[in-house]
Design a protein around this motif. Structure first.
Motif, PDB file in Angstrom:
ATOM      1  N   SER A  18       0.823  -1.216   0.000  1.00 45.00           N
ATOM      2  CA  SER A  18       0.000   0.000   0.000  1.00 45.00           C
ATOM      3  C   SER A  18       0.851   1.258   0.000  1.00 45.00           C
ATOM      4  CB  SER A  18      -0.930   0.015   1.226  1.00 45.00           C
ATOM      5  OG  SER A  18      -1.635   1.234   1.283  1.00 45.00           O
ATOM      6  N   LYS A  19       0.642   2.087  -1.003  1.00 45.37           N
ATOM      7  CA  LYS A  19       1.380   3.363  -1.073  1.00 45.37           C
ATOM      8  C   LYS A  19       0.824   4.366  -0.065  1.00 45.37           C
ATOM      9  CE  LYS A  19      -1.490   5.463  -4.664  1.00 45.37           C
ATOM     10  NZ  LYS A  19      -1.527   6.058  -6.010  1.00 45.37           N
ATOM     11  N   ARG A  20      -0.344   4.072   0.546  1.00 46.42           N
ATOM     12  CA  ARG A  20      -0.940   5.000   1.505  1.00 46.42           C
ATOM     13  C   ARG A  20      -0.586   4.667   2.955  1.00 46.42           C
ATOM     14  NH1 ARG A  20      -6.977   6.053   0.994  1.00 46.42           N
ATOM     15  NH2 ARG A  20      -7.195   3.804   0.902  1.00 46.42           N
ATOM     16  N   GLY A  21       0.308   3.682   3.135  1.00 48.77           N
ATOM     17  CA  GLY A  21       0.737   3.332   4.487  1.00 48.77           C
ATOM     18  C   GLY A  21       2.238   3.456   4.629  1.00 48.77           C
ATOM     19  N   GLN A  22       2.792   4.525   4.062  1.00 50.55           N
ATOM     20  CA  GLN A  22       4.241   4.665   3.979  1.00 50.55           C
ATOM     21  C   GLN A  22       4.806   5.545   5.095  1.00 50.55           C
ATOM     22  OE1 GLN A  22       6.050   2.821   1.654  1.00 50.55           O
ATOM     23  NE2 GLN A  22       4.009   1.943   1.414  1.00 50.55           N
ATOM     24  N   GLY A  23       6.135   5.581   5.159  1.00 46.74           N
ATOM     25  CA  GLY A  23       6.812   6.409   6.151  1.00 46.74           C
ATOM     26  C   GLY A  23       7.178   5.624   7.400  1.00 46.74           C
ATOM     27  N   ARG A  24       8.096   6.180   8.154  1.00 44.88           N
ATOM     28  CA  ARG A  24       8.497   5.575   9.413  1.00 44.88           C
ATOM     29  C   ARG A  24       7.292   5.513  10.359  1.00 44.88           C
ATOM     30  NH1 ARG A  24      13.285   8.148  13.224  1.00 44.88           N
ATOM     31  NH2 ARG A  24      13.237   6.570  14.883  1.00 44.88           N
ATOM     32  N   TYR A  25       7.202   4.444  11.150  1.00 50.51           N
ATOM     33  CA  TYR A  25       6.034   4.268  12.018  1.00 50.51           C
ATOM     34  C   TYR A  25       6.216   4.940  13.379  1.00 50.51           C
ATOM     35  CZ  TYR A  25       2.772   1.430   9.383  1.00 50.51           C
ATOM     36  OH  TYR A  25       1.820   1.012   8.494  1.00 50.51           O
ATOM     37  N   MET A  26       5.099   5.441  13.903  1.00 45.29           N
ATOM     38  CA  MET A  26       5.068   6.120  15.191  1.00 45.29           C
ATOM     39  C   MET A  26       4.131   5.375  16.150  1.00 45.29           C
ATOM     40  SD  MET A  26       4.475  10.020  13.814  1.00 45.29           S
ATOM     41  CE  MET A  26       2.709   9.727  13.866  1.00 45.29           C
ATOM     42  N   ILE A  27       4.248   5.701  17.431  1.00 48.18           N
ATOM     43  CA  ILE A  27       3.308   5.208  18.450  1.00 48.18           C
ATOM     44  C   ILE A  27       2.596   6.421  19.025  1.00 48.18           C
ATOM     45  CG2 ILE A  27       3.024   3.767  20.488  1.00 48.18           C
ATOM     46  CD1 ILE A  27       6.011   3.018  20.193  1.00 48.18           C
ATOM     47  N   GLN A  28       1.268   6.389  19.008  1.00 45.24           N
ATOM     48  CA  GLN A  28       0.499   7.509  19.541  1.00 45.24           C
ATOM     49  C   GLN A  28      -0.360   7.028  20.703  1.00 45.24           C
ATOM     50  OE1 GLN A  28      -3.089   9.417  17.473  1.00 45.24           O
ATOM     51  NE2 GLN A  28      -1.497  10.917  17.047  1.00 45.24           N
ATOM     52  N   GLN A  29      -0.359   7.807  21.757  1.00 41.03           N
ATOM     53  CA  GLN A  29      -1.183   7.517  22.937  1.00 41.03           C
ATOM     54  C   GLN A  29      -2.632   7.276  22.530  1.00 41.03           C
ATOM     55  OE1 GLN A  29      -1.322  10.854  25.578  1.00 41.03           O
ATOM     56  NE2 GLN A  29      -3.140  10.123  26.672  1.00 41.03           N
ATOM     57  N   GLY A  30      -3.201   6.186  23.007  1.00 39.28           N
ATOM     58  CA  GLY A  30      -4.610   5.921  22.749  1.00 39.28           C
ATOM     59  C   GLY A  30      -5.471   6.625  23.780  1.00 39.28           C
ATOM     60  N   VAL A  31      -6.294   7.541  23.334  1.00 44.41           N
ATOM     61  CA  VAL A  31      -7.161   8.293  24.241  1.00 44.41           C
ATOM     62  C   VAL A  31      -8.493   7.552  24.369  1.00 44.41           C
ATOM     63  CG1 VAL A  31      -8.338  10.494  24.629  1.00 44.41           C
ATOM     64  CG2 VAL A  31      -6.072  10.445  23.547  1.00 44.41           C
ATOM     65  N   PRO A  32      -9.000   7.311  25.604  1.00 36.90           N
ATOM     66  CA  PRO A  32     -10.308   6.649  25.774  1.00 36.90           C
ATOM     67  C   PRO A  32     -11.422   7.574  25.269  1.00 36.90           C
ATOM     68  CG  PRO A  32      -9.043   6.693  27.841  1.00 36.90           C
ATOM     69  CD  PRO A  32      -8.390   7.645  26.900  1.00 36.90           C
ATOM     70  N   LEU A  33     -11.807   7.393  24.026  1.00 35.35           N
ATOM     71  CA  LEU A  33     -12.753   8.300  23.390  1.00 35.35           C
ATOM     72  C   LEU A  33     -14.206   7.941  23.693  1.00 35.35           C
ATOM     73  CD1 LEU A  33     -11.090   8.601  19.856  1.00 35.35           C
ATOM     74  CD2 LEU A  33     -10.870  10.159  21.792  1.00 35.35           C
ATOM     75  N   LEU A  34     -15.043   8.947  23.559  1.00 31.59           N
ATOM     76  CA  LEU A  34     -16.482   8.723  23.648  1.00 31.59           C
ATOM     77  C   LEU A  34     -16.917   7.796  22.518  1.00 31.59           C
ATOM     78  CD1 LEU A  34     -17.880  12.348  24.230  1.00 31.59           C
ATOM     79  CD2 LEU A  34     -17.723  10.517  25.913  1.00 31.59           C
ATOM     80  N   LYS A  35     -18.029   7.091  22.734  1.00 27.58           N
ATOM     81  CA  LYS A  35     -18.558   6.233  21.688  1.00 27.58           C
ATOM     82  C   LYS A  35     -20.019   6.591  21.420  1.00 27.58           C
ATOM     83  CE  LYS A  35     -15.502   2.277  21.977  1.00 27.58           C
ATOM     84  NZ  LYS A  35     -15.420   0.796  21.955  1.00 27.58           N
ATOM     85  N   TYR A  36     -20.381   6.520  20.169  1.00 27.03           N
ATOM     86  CA  TYR A  36     -21.759   6.789  19.749  1.00 27.03           C
ATOM     87  C   TYR A  36     -22.383   5.455  19.354  1.00 27.03           C
ATOM     88  CZ  TYR A  36     -25.705   8.507  16.983  1.00 27.03           C
ATOM     89  OH  TYR A  36     -26.961   8.750  16.476  1.00 27.03           O
ATOM     90  N   GLU A  37     -23.406   5.045  20.092  1.00 25.46           N
ATOM     91  CA  GLU A  37     -24.063   3.757  19.867  1.00 25.46           C
ATOM     92  C   GLU A  37     -23.022   2.633  19.843  1.00 25.46           C
ATOM     93  OE1 GLU A  37     -26.479   4.170  16.390  1.00 25.46           O
ATOM     94  OE2 GLU A  37     -27.951   5.446  17.408  1.00 25.46           O
ATOM     95  N   ASN A  38     -22.089   2.713  20.791  1.00 24.20           N
ATOM     96  CA  ASN A  38     -21.029   1.720  20.978  1.00 24.20           C
ATOM     97  C   ASN A  38     -20.054   1.647  19.798  1.00 24.20           C
ATOM     98  OD1 ASN A  38     -19.908  -0.042  22.875  1.00 24.20           O
ATOM     99  ND2 ASN A  38     -20.678  -1.843  21.766  1.00 24.20           N
ATOM    100  N   ARG A  39     -19.974   2.702  19.021  1.00 26.12           N
ATOM    101  CA  ARG A  39     -19.030   2.767  17.902  1.00 26.12           C
ATOM    102  C   ARG A  39     -18.113   3.973  18.091  1.00 26.12           C
ATOM    103  NH1 ARG A  39     -23.222   2.875  13.079  1.00 26.12           N
ATOM    104  NH2 ARG A  39     -21.352   3.080  11.782  1.00 26.12           N
ATOM    105  N   SER A  40     -16.828   3.791  17.803  1.00 29.13           N
ATOM    106  CA  SER A  40     -15.874   4.893  17.912  1.00 29.13           C
ATOM    107  C   SER A  40     -16.248   6.005  16.939  1.00 29.13           C
ATOM    108  CB  SER A  40     -14.457   4.401  17.586  1.00 29.13           C
ATOM    109  OG  SER A  40     -14.075   3.375  18.457  1.00 29.13           O
ATOM    110  N   PHE A  41     -15.957   7.241  17.305  1.00 27.82           N
ATOM    111  CA  PHE A  41     -16.180   8.344  16.374  1.00 27.82           C
ATOM    112  C   PHE A  41     -15.176   9.452  16.649  1.00 27.82           C
ATOM    113  CE2 PHE A  41     -18.562  10.008  19.984  1.00 27.82           C
ATOM    114  CZ  PHE A  41     -18.396  11.382  19.903  1.00 27.82           C
TER     115      PHE A  41
END
Length: 521
Positions: free
Chosen positions: A107-130
């Motif tokens: 995939s040309k859209r998944g390029q570049g060096r990889y990073m780790i980003q803090q996962g924030v406990p997000l609100l969910k709408y009807e049990n789905r992430s948004f």
């Protein structure tokens, strides 16, 4: 100053924004991916996201979580539909690296060096992430950044990303936030978010003066605090058409390209290769959102694209007239299991597994190439567009652009091409039929809207033609159910099939007049 190309890196954008103390508090902790950083991040955060620094469309994003199983620490990662569990950081990290290598290969859209980003406990709408997508534009007159549109993007229940291209559902901001805020609070929070992203836009544009439009992806945590997930320098805004056409048209009317007006390339393009012709168009940011995702045909790419799009087209790289085109689909049976199908001409083949589908499709392609004795045996996979239909048959438009004797580019022909019943291509040489544009669109639009849409296609054609710098090109444009135009193909040796069979010969006569002028020079 920082160049547009350098700022395209998620890491570089984070680095710029972190310098502003008012903004810093809204940025999740981010580190480069290595074993040491992965371990320390998972010690501080229950979940993290591993993502490419230059990825787009949610491609390559992997969610990693830590937990306990029978008092034993375990680590789990989720990517698309796959989930794997490990007992040690070492094994987790090794598996992640293997997965990343596969992603970057296909995939040309998944390029570049990889990073780790803090996962924030997000609100969910009807049990789905948004999350919230906010489009910010540079006002042409005032030269100030302004919020142009805001919507919520609700993830597919089985996905970890909210992107529209990954089956996310765009919804109005007010509709989603009504589950968490009172009617009086919603406009207050909306204004606060607009002020925040404008502040971020000012910070980024102070370092890169090429910016014209930005897309901010913001998540709310359980305290309704906004967190910046990502900034897009080249945001697509098609999803606004579904939630708010007025906002979409406002954004589009002020859209001058991701870096403003770009210089047009003048070098003639003479290769018939669909891949090369597509690449030329994708390099112009103004047209990139009109080009369906395209990959080389192989086992992994086909599996991945069917997972994300459910329907794709497989076609030879340098054939013409709709020859050798396959429509490939993944559908759900009543019991929830997957079924795979492909169609060539009017014959449909059905399979219980992807392995069976690929084996049969690959054999047919090889047999087809052998019969044609062509040197270029490559095939492409193109995201399938669910085209509008006329009397139950799909149709698209051929827009013919010619260089006039005074060296201007003019749309001299525009005709609809309606596929024969049960066929997957609209080409006239492949049993399609030529039509005037108006009757095809009349069932979907008013007369005024039809004329406005024709003007839109005309403008698109006359902007694209100078890039290829030829005496004539034919642009095949498909229109989806949201009335968004997709450039299915560019033809550098366009035939006149369809134009010659229209009852009104005015268009055809003009085409022949210009063609004969260049032929006789």
């Amino acid at each position: 100053m920082i160049s547009f190309e350098k700022l395209a890196s998620k890491w570089q954008k984070t680095k710029v924004l972190k310098k502003n103390f008012e903004i810093k508090d809204y940025l999740p902790e981010t580190k480069w991916l290595n074993k040491k950083n992965l371990k320390s991040m998972l010690q501080k955060h229950q979940a993290v996201f591993v993502k490419p620094s230059r990825g787009t469309g949610g491609v390559g994003v992997i969610k990693v979580e830590t937990g306990e199983d029978r008092d034993e620490r375990i680590y789990t990662y989720h990517h698309i539909k796959k989930t794997k569990t490990f007992k040690t950081i070492g094994k987790l990290y090794f598996s992640l690296k293997k997965k990343i290598d596969k992603i970057q290969t296909k995939s040309k859209r998944g390029q570049g060096r990889y990073m780790i980003q803090q996962g924030v406990p997000l609100l969910k709408y009807e049990n789905r992430s948004f999350d919230i997508r906010v489009i910010v534009q540079l006002n042409k007159k005032t030269k100030k950044w302004e919020s142009a549109g805001m919507l919520a993007r609700v993830a597919h229940p089985a996905k970890i990303v909210t992107n529209y291209s990954s089956s996310g559902t765009p919804m109005k901001y007010e509709q989603v936030m009504a589950s968490f805020l009172s009617k009086e609070e919603i406009p207050v929070y909306k204004e606060q978010l607009e002020n925040l992203v404008v502040k971020m836009a000012n910070e980024l544009s102070a370092q890169c003066n090429q910016l014209q439009i930005l897309g901010f992806d913001i998540g709310y945590d359980e305290n309704i605090k906004p967190w910046l997930i990502e900034v897009n320098l080249e945001p697509r805004f098609k999803s606004f058409k579904i939630t708010d056409m007025e906002t979409y048209e406002k954004i589009e009317s002020n859209f001058t390209g991701y870096r403003g007006e770009e210089p047009v390339k003048a070098k003639p393009i003479k290769k018939r290769s669909k891949w090369k012709l597509k690449n030329v168009l994708e390099k112009q940011s103004e047209f990139r959102q009109h080009v369906p995702e395209t990959q080389w045909f192989n086992h992994e790419n086909l599996s991945d694209m069917l997972d994300r799009h459910q329907m794709v087209y497989v076609k030879p790289d340098n054939w013409s007239m709709g020859r050798g085109v396959f429509r490939v689909e993944r559908v759900k049976n009543e019991d929830g299991s997957d079924r795979y199908m492909f169609q060539r001409e009017t014959k449909v083949y059905s399979f219980d597994s992807f392995a069976e589908l690929f084996a049969s499709l690959d054999k047919q392609i090889k047999d087809m190439m052998k019969k044609r004795k062509t040197k270029n045996k490559k095939c492409l996979i193109q995201k399938g567009i669910h085209l509008l239909k006329y009397e139950g048959r799909i149709f698209d438009f051929r827009v013919l652009v010619q260089r006039t004797p005074d060296h201007k580019f003019e749309v001299t022909g525009m005709a609809g091409r309606v596929a024969q019943s049960q066929r997957v291509v609209t080409n006239i040489a492949n049993h399609g039929q030529g039509y005037q544009v108006e009757p095809l669109l009349a069932q979907y639009m008013s007369d005024e809207q039809v004329q406005a849409f024709k003007i839109k296609l005309k403008e698109l054609g006359e902007k694209i033609a100078p890039i290829y710098n030829l005496d004539a090109i034919g642009i095949d444009i498909g229109v989806d159910r949201d009335f968004f135009p997709w450039i299915i193909e560019v033809n550098i040796w366009p035939n006149l099939y369809g134009f010659d069979e229209l009852e009104d010969k005015t268009m055809f006569n003009r085409i022949m007049e210009i063609r004969n002028y260049w032929k006789n020079r």
